[in-house]
Design a protein around this motif. Sequence first.
Motif, PDB file in Angstrom:
ATOM      1  N   LEU A 110      31.654   5.941  58.452  1.00 31.93           N
ATOM      2  CA  LEU A 110      31.363   5.629  57.056  1.00 31.93           C
ATOM      3  C   LEU A 110      31.271   6.871  56.179  1.00 31.93           C
ATOM      4  CD1 LEU A 110      28.481   3.064  57.602  1.00 31.93           C
ATOM      5  CD2 LEU A 110      30.896   2.575  57.298  1.00 31.93           C
ATOM      6  N   THR A 111      31.711   6.721  54.945  1.00 28.06           N
ATOM      7  CA  THR A 111      31.476   7.734  53.929  1.00 28.06           C
ATOM      8  C   THR A 111      30.255   7.326  53.119  1.00 28.06           C
ATOM      9  OG1 THR A 111      33.845   8.160  53.797  1.00 28.06           O
ATOM     10  CG2 THR A 111      32.498   8.956  51.983  1.00 28.06           C
ATOM     11  N   VAL A 112      30.191   6.036  52.769  1.00 25.68           N
ATOM     12  CA  VAL A 112      29.036   5.471  52.065  1.00 25.68           C
ATOM     13  C   VAL A 112      28.644   4.177  52.772  1.00 25.68           C
ATOM     14  CG1 VAL A 112      29.563   6.493  49.813  1.00 25.68           C
ATOM     15  CG2 VAL A 112      30.478   4.260  50.390  1.00 25.68           C
ATOM     16  N   LEU A 113      27.373   3.812  52.685  1.00 24.65           N
ATOM     17  CA  LEU A 113      26.863   2.633  53.382  1.00 24.65           C
ATOM     18  C   LEU A 113      27.572   1.350  52.974  1.00 24.65           C
ATOM     19  CD1 LEU A 113      24.823   1.581  55.411  1.00 24.65           C
ATOM     20  CD2 LEU A 113      23.180   1.384  53.549  1.00 24.65           C
ATOM     21  N   GLY A 114      28.042   1.269  51.755  1.00 22.85           N
ATOM     22  CA  GLY A 114      28.730   0.080  51.273  1.00 22.85           C
ATOM     23  C   GLY A 114      30.002  -0.249  52.038  1.00 22.85           C
ATOM     24  N   GLU A 115      30.522   0.683  52.812  1.00 23.11           N
ATOM     25  CA  GLU A 115      31.736   0.458  53.601  1.00 23.11           C
ATOM     26  C   GLU A 115      31.473  -0.271  54.914  1.00 23.11           C
ATOM     27  OE1 GLU A 115      34.228   4.464  52.372  1.00 23.11           O
ATOM     28  OE2 GLU A 115      33.050   4.481  54.197  1.00 23.11           O
ATOM     29  N   ILE A 116      30.211  -0.446  55.269  1.00 24.06           N
ATOM     30  CA  ILE A 116      29.894  -0.971  56.603  1.00 24.06           C
ATOM     31  C   ILE A 116      30.419  -2.380  56.857  1.00 24.06           C
ATOM     32  CG2 ILE A 116      27.594  -1.894  56.095  1.00 24.06           C
ATOM     33  CD1 ILE A 116      26.826  -0.532  58.882  1.00 24.06           C
ATOM     34  N   THR A 117      30.503  -3.211  55.830  1.00 24.20           N
ATOM     35  CA  THR A 117      30.932  -4.598  56.071  1.00 24.20           C
ATOM     36  C   THR A 117      32.347  -4.670  56.633  1.00 24.20           C
ATOM     37  OG1 THR A 117      31.584  -4.861  53.765  1.00 24.20           O
ATOM     38  CG2 THR A 117      29.418  -5.665  54.380  1.00 24.20           C
ATOM     39  N   LYS A 118      33.224  -3.763  56.252  1.00 26.94           N
ATOM     40  CA  LYS A 118      34.589  -3.842  56.780  1.00 26.94           C
ATOM     41  C   LYS A 118      34.655  -3.473  58.263  1.00 26.94           C
ATOM     42  CE  LYS A 118      36.182   0.710  55.233  1.00 26.94           C
ATOM     43  NZ  LYS A 118      37.085   1.403  54.348  1.00 26.94           N
ATOM     44  N   TYR A 119      33.609  -2.842  58.783  1.00 28.66           N
ATOM     45  CA  TYR A 119      33.567  -2.496  60.198  1.00 28.66           C
ATOM     46  C   TYR A 119      32.818  -3.515  61.053  1.00 28.66           C
ATOM     47  CZ  TYR A 119      35.380   2.051  58.892  1.00 28.66           C
ATOM     48  OH  TYR A 119      36.173   3.055  58.402  1.00 28.66           O
ATOM     49  N   VAL A 120      31.879  -4.234  60.464  1.00 22.87           N
ATOM     50  CA  VAL A 120      31.049  -5.137  61.270  1.00 22.87           C
ATOM     51  C   VAL A 120      31.142  -6.606  60.874  1.00 22.87           C
ATOM     52  CG1 VAL A 120      29.414  -3.285  61.765  1.00 22.87           C
ATOM     53  CG2 VAL A 120      28.946  -4.849  59.876  1.00 22.87           C
ATOM     54  N   ASP A 121      31.893  -6.943  59.843  1.00 25.68           N
ATOM     55  CA  ASP A 121      31.901  -8.332  59.365  1.00 25.68           C
ATOM     56  C   ASP A 121      32.349  -9.320  60.424  1.00 25.68           C
ATOM     57  OD1 ASP A 121      34.602  -7.665  59.257  1.00 25.68           O
ATOM     58  OD2 ASP A 121      34.939  -8.695  57.351  1.00 25.68           O
ATOM     59  N   TRP A 122      33.283  -8.957  61.278  1.00 26.96           N
ATOM     60  CA  TRP A 122      33.792  -9.880  62.287  1.00 26.96           C
ATOM     61  C   TRP A 122      32.707 -10.329  63.271  1.00 26.96           C
ATOM     62  CZ3 TRP A 122      33.505  -8.289  67.370  1.00 26.96           C
ATOM     63  CH2 TRP A 122      33.257  -6.938  67.576  1.00 26.96           C
ATOM     64  N   LEU A 123      31.622  -9.565  63.385  1.00 21.48           N
ATOM     65  CA  LEU A 123      30.533  -9.943  64.278  1.00 21.48           C
ATOM     66  C   LEU A 123      29.763 -11.158  63.777  1.00 21.48           C
ATOM     67  CD1 LEU A 123      29.141  -6.379  64.968  1.00 21.48           C
ATOM     68  CD2 LEU A 123      30.332  -7.850  66.610  1.00 21.48           C
ATOM     69  N   PHE A 124      29.824 -11.407  62.478  1.00 25.41           N
ATOM     70  CA  PHE A 124      29.017 -12.464  61.875  1.00 25.41           C
ATOM     71  C   PHE A 124      29.853 -13.595  61.278  1.00 25.41           C
ATOM     72  CE2 PHE A 124      26.807  -8.356  61.378  1.00 25.41           C
ATOM     73  CZ  PHE A 124      25.809  -8.576  62.306  1.00 25.41           C
ATOM     74  N   LEU A 125      31.146 -13.565  61.478  1.00 23.56           N
ATOM     75  CA  LEU A 125      32.028 -14.615  60.963  1.00 23.56           C
ATOM     76  C   LEU A 125      32.210 -15.711  62.008  1.00 23.56           C
ATOM     77  CD1 LEU A 125      34.795 -12.409  59.327  1.00 23.56           C
ATOM     78  CD2 LEU A 125      32.976 -13.659  58.161  1.00 23.56           C
ATOM     79  N   ALA A 126      32.383 -16.932  61.568  1.00 22.69           N
ATOM     80  CA  ALA A 126      32.618 -18.049  62.481  1.00 22.69           C
ATOM     81  C   ALA A 126      33.915 -17.832  63.258  1.00 22.69           C
ATOM     82  CB  ALA A 126      32.658 -19.358  61.711  1.00 22.69           C
ATOM     83  N   GLN A 127      34.913 -17.261  62.585  1.00 22.78           N
ATOM     84  CA  GLN A 127      36.192 -16.967  63.229  1.00 22.78           C
ATOM     85  C   GLN A 127      36.634 -15.585  62.776  1.00 22.78           C
ATOM     86  OE1 GLN A 127      39.187 -19.951  62.718  1.00 22.78           O
ATOM     87  NE2 GLN A 127      40.761 -18.747  63.705  1.00 22.78           N
ATOM     88  N   ALA A 128      36.913 -14.716  63.726  1.00 25.07           N
ATOM     89  CA  ALA A 128      37.332 -13.356  63.395  1.00 25.07           C
ATOM     90  C   ALA A 128      38.685 -13.392  62.686  1.00 25.07           C
ATOM     91  CB  ALA A 128      37.432 -12.512  64.654  1.00 25.07           C
ATOM     92  N   PRO A 129      38.881 -12.527  61.704  1.00 28.34           N
ATOM     93  CA  PRO A 129      40.165 -12.492  61.000  1.00 28.34           C
ATOM     94  C   PRO A 129      41.277 -11.989  61.922  1.00 28.34           C
ATOM     95  CG  PRO A 129      38.767 -10.690  60.287  1.00 28.34           C
ATOM     96  CD  PRO A 129      37.940 -11.545  61.209  1.00 28.34           C
TER      97      PRO A 129
END
Length: 52
Positions: A25-44
């Motif tokens: 990460l450069t800034v904390l706001g970027e974290i969702t693009k790295y961890v979002d698949w962990l919390f999605l019903a179906q991974a993209p």
Amino acid sequence: MSTWDEGDFDEAVFRSVAGLAHTRLTVLGEITKYVDWLFLAQAPYDERRPGR
């Protein structure tokens, strides 16, 4: 902004991967693009990048 439903978020899972994700990460706001698949019903799935 997260892409998952609030009820799908698991703080314990997030804490376990946050230490790994912060190295990319450069800034904390970027974290969702790295961890979002962990919390999605179906991974993209990106059909342009098969095998990844």
